[in-house]
Design a protein around this motif. Sequence first.
Motif, PDB file in Angstrom:
ATOM      1  N   ASP A  57       1.133  -1.958  -0.796  1.00  0.00           N
ATOM      2  CA  ASP A  57       0.015  -2.413  -1.623  1.00  0.00           C
ATOM      3  C   ASP A  57      -0.296  -1.356  -2.677  1.00  0.00           C
ATOM      4  O   ASP A  57      -0.694  -0.219  -2.341  1.00  0.00           O
ATOM      5  N   ALA A  58      -0.133  -1.701  -3.953  1.00  0.00           N
ATOM      6  CA  ALA A  58      -0.367  -0.746  -5.043  1.00  0.00           C
ATOM      7  C   ALA A  58      -1.803  -0.232  -5.042  1.00  0.00           C
ATOM      8  O   ALA A  58      -2.062   0.944  -5.333  1.00  0.00           O
ATOM      9  N   ALA A  59      -2.762  -1.120  -4.727  1.00  0.00           N
ATOM     10  CA  ALA A  59      -4.164  -0.703  -4.716  1.00  0.00           C
ATOM     11  C   ALA A  59      -4.413   0.340  -3.629  1.00  0.00           C
ATOM     12  O   ALA A  59      -5.191   1.278  -3.818  1.00  0.00           O
ATOM     13  N   ALA A  60      -3.740   0.162  -2.477  1.00  0.00           N
ATOM     14  CA  ALA A  60      -3.899   1.134  -1.390  1.00  0.00           C
ATOM     15  C   ALA A  60      -3.322   2.487  -1.787  1.00  0.00           C
ATOM     16  O   ALA A  60      -3.899   3.541  -1.482  1.00  0.00           O
ATOM     17  N   ARG A  61      -2.186   2.476  -2.485  1.00  0.00           N
ATOM     18  CA  ARG A  61      -1.582   3.744  -2.930  1.00  0.00           C
ATOM     19  C   ARG A  61      -2.515   4.468  -3.897  1.00  0.00           C
ATOM     20  O   ARG A  61      -2.728   5.683  -3.784  1.00  0.00           O
ATOM     21  N   LYS A  62      -3.055   3.739  -4.820  1.00  0.00           N
ATOM     22  CA  LYS A  62      -3.958   4.342  -5.807  1.00  0.00           C
ATOM     23  C   LYS A  62      -5.214   4.878  -5.132  1.00  0.00           C
ATOM     24  O   LYS A  62      -5.668   5.999  -5.425  1.00  0.00           O
ATOM     25  N   ALA A  63      -5.777   4.083  -4.231  1.00  0.00           N
ATOM     26  CA  ALA A  63      -7.000   4.510  -3.536  1.00  0.00           C
ATOM     27  C   ALA A  63      -6.744   5.772  -2.717  1.00  0.00           C
ATOM     28  O   ALA A  63      -7.576   6.693  -2.686  1.00  0.00           O
ATOM     29  N   ALA A  64      -5.606   5.833  -2.044  1.00  0.00           N
ATOM     30  CA  ALA A  64      -5.277   7.025  -1.252  1.00  0.00           C
ATOM     31  C   ALA A  64      -5.113   8.241  -2.144  1.00  0.00           C
ATOM     32  O   ALA A  64      -5.601   9.339  -1.827  1.00  0.00           O
ATOM     33  N   SER A  65      -4.420   8.080  -3.271  1.00  0.00           N
ATOM     34  CA  SER A  65      -4.229   9.196  -4.201  1.00  0.00           C
ATOM     35  C   SER A  65      -5.564   9.707  -4.721  1.00  0.00           C
ATOM     36  O   SER A  65      -5.803  10.921  -4.788  1.00  0.00           O
ATOM     37  N   ASN A  66      -6.445   8.788  -5.090  1.00  0.00           N
ATOM     38  CA  ASN A  66      -7.753   9.202  -5.594  1.00  0.00           C
ATOM     39  C   ASN A  66      -8.578   9.886  -4.514  1.00  0.00           C
ATOM     40  O   ASN A  66      -9.313  10.842  -4.795  1.00  0.00           O
ATOM     41  N   ALA A  67      -8.454   9.421  -3.274  1.00  0.00           N
ATOM     42  CA  ALA A  67      -9.175  10.053  -2.167  1.00  0.00           C
ATOM     43  C   ALA A  67      -8.665  11.465  -1.927  1.00  0.00           C
ATOM     44  O   ALA A  67      -9.445  12.404  -1.699  1.00  0.00           O
TER      45      ALA A  67
END
Length: 618
Positions: A230-240
């Motif tokens: 999930d691209a959104a999950a990857r982005k959210a994890a990176s931002n976290a």
Amino acid sequence: MPAKPRAARSAQSRSAKSHAGTSRAASRLGALPEWNLSDLYAGIDDPRIKRDLDRADADSVAFEEAFKGKLAALADRPDAGSALVQAVKRYEALDDLLGRLMSFAGLVHAGNTVDPARAKFYADVQERITAASTHLLFFVLELNRIDDGTLDRAMQDPGLGHYRPWLEDIRKEKPHQLEDRIEQLFHEKSVTAYSGWNRLFDETIAGLRFKVGTKSLAIEPTLSLMQDSDAAARKAASNALAKTFKENLRVFSLITNILAKDKEISDRWRGFADVADARHLSNRVEPEVVAALVEAVRAAYPRLSHRYYALKAKWFGKKRLPHWDRNAPLPKVPARTIGWTEARSTVLTAYGAFSPEMADIAERFFENNWIDAPVRPGKSPGAFAHPTVPSAHPYVLLNYQGKPRDVMTLAHELGHGVHQVLAAPNGALMAPTPLTLAETASVFGEMLTFRKLLANADDKQRKAMLAAKVEDMINTVVRQIAFYTFERKVHTERRQGELTADRLNALWLEVQHESLGPAIELKPGYETFWAYIPHFVHSPFYVYAYAFGDCLVNSLYAVYERAADGFAERYLQMLASGGTKHHSELLAPFGLDARDPAFWQGGLGVIERMITELEGLK
């Protein structure tokens, strides 16, 4: 620097390839093993620990009283060899005892680094071991003061001659050893110097939490999401990750600056000119060999990482990928969870097809609970294989979540484990292998497993597997040389004064832009991602050993594919040599020479050919 009793065995590990899981994921994986440390001690309250600590104290003092100031006289005796070998054997036995205690404490601590009882136990044992081994420091220092000719004559005795590889190794440290009292001070202060900062880093990392959506995750599950479909999950994890690293950047910057200064002081006193010279010496590899490796890999960036990431961006329908998509699974390839039973079977089958003996050794890790696989709160991130001591056996730590890369990590760490088992008969002084060669067995184990899986894959699976393998090899070769370049910049600049967090961030971005290329867009927040790499803290300049090992294995595997019968036997003999031979001696039976620039090009060519194949696949 003088060789010290190896009380704390270094654990070969993968800093750049983290894996994780959750309790819900674990239920899909089947029963995951947890290690049984009772072959060392039954627990932190085991009365044998106090007994062995007391024995270590007494035996170390007795050893000092028996031999300090007397080695030169022993070397001048007609029976010098038999006299000195008795001292070396007692020293080796003490090294094994101290190593057993420190290995147990380190493994217990790795299982939960935020547990106060474990942390106290680890620190207390470390202090006791440091105090005991202070009485042993004189031994190597005095051995190195014996005249070369005198020692050579003594080594004509078969008993002492057995230890020739170790004695010749420690004599390479001779130019960098200091006066006895200064060595003692360095040794005793290590507990409150670099070791203390190592512990602060470990406990800080283990205690961090990252807010991803409504969840508060530890670092392992968060890093794992960077490989989510999930691209959104990857982005959210990176931002976290970026947010929490930024909030803690003052601590990580301080740790980095203090450790770099601590190393500079040690290097200056010991007479090391270059920031990485001490690592090259401990790796028993010539600086020019490492320089040739680094130059070859950096020159290949456009042909490797730049080219591959441009291809991957095309697969995603983009010109550039944000950094959080760098390790994303391929689009339209269903994610697959691999249970523990299948992972075990996959690795053992691949090992067994190469060498039944290799598979038999690896199977012991499963049968005897030498593996700790589940994710737990506070557990050390990543993965490692710890050799402990020759009188025991290795242990493997994983954070297994059933991703295909986790199977490769299992194969990698079991490669270390097999190597450590085979090398153990060399004894506590000669079993340890230089880091450059230590990565050979692990990467070879990965390659065997990958080739086995690839042979049974259909076209779609083949593309996904080749892409994953290329990414692993880029992480192992390109990324690790970039890490080495970053470390060189940090340690060199630190000699002129402290580096601010902003400067550390800027150096990180500089090497990442160079290595990853224009197809990867480094979004805001990525500048802090240097902060969590444990090898920067625990083992400065370790990282080039991964690239060394990967290129070496690529060349070695090419020999294997062309070889007649007998390759597996020669390979296992190489592993069984432990630390008794130089890399040139070990590679000679395979017709390989790491000093030849063509050697590195051959290894890098394997990656290039895989990228070429991927470019031809739909």
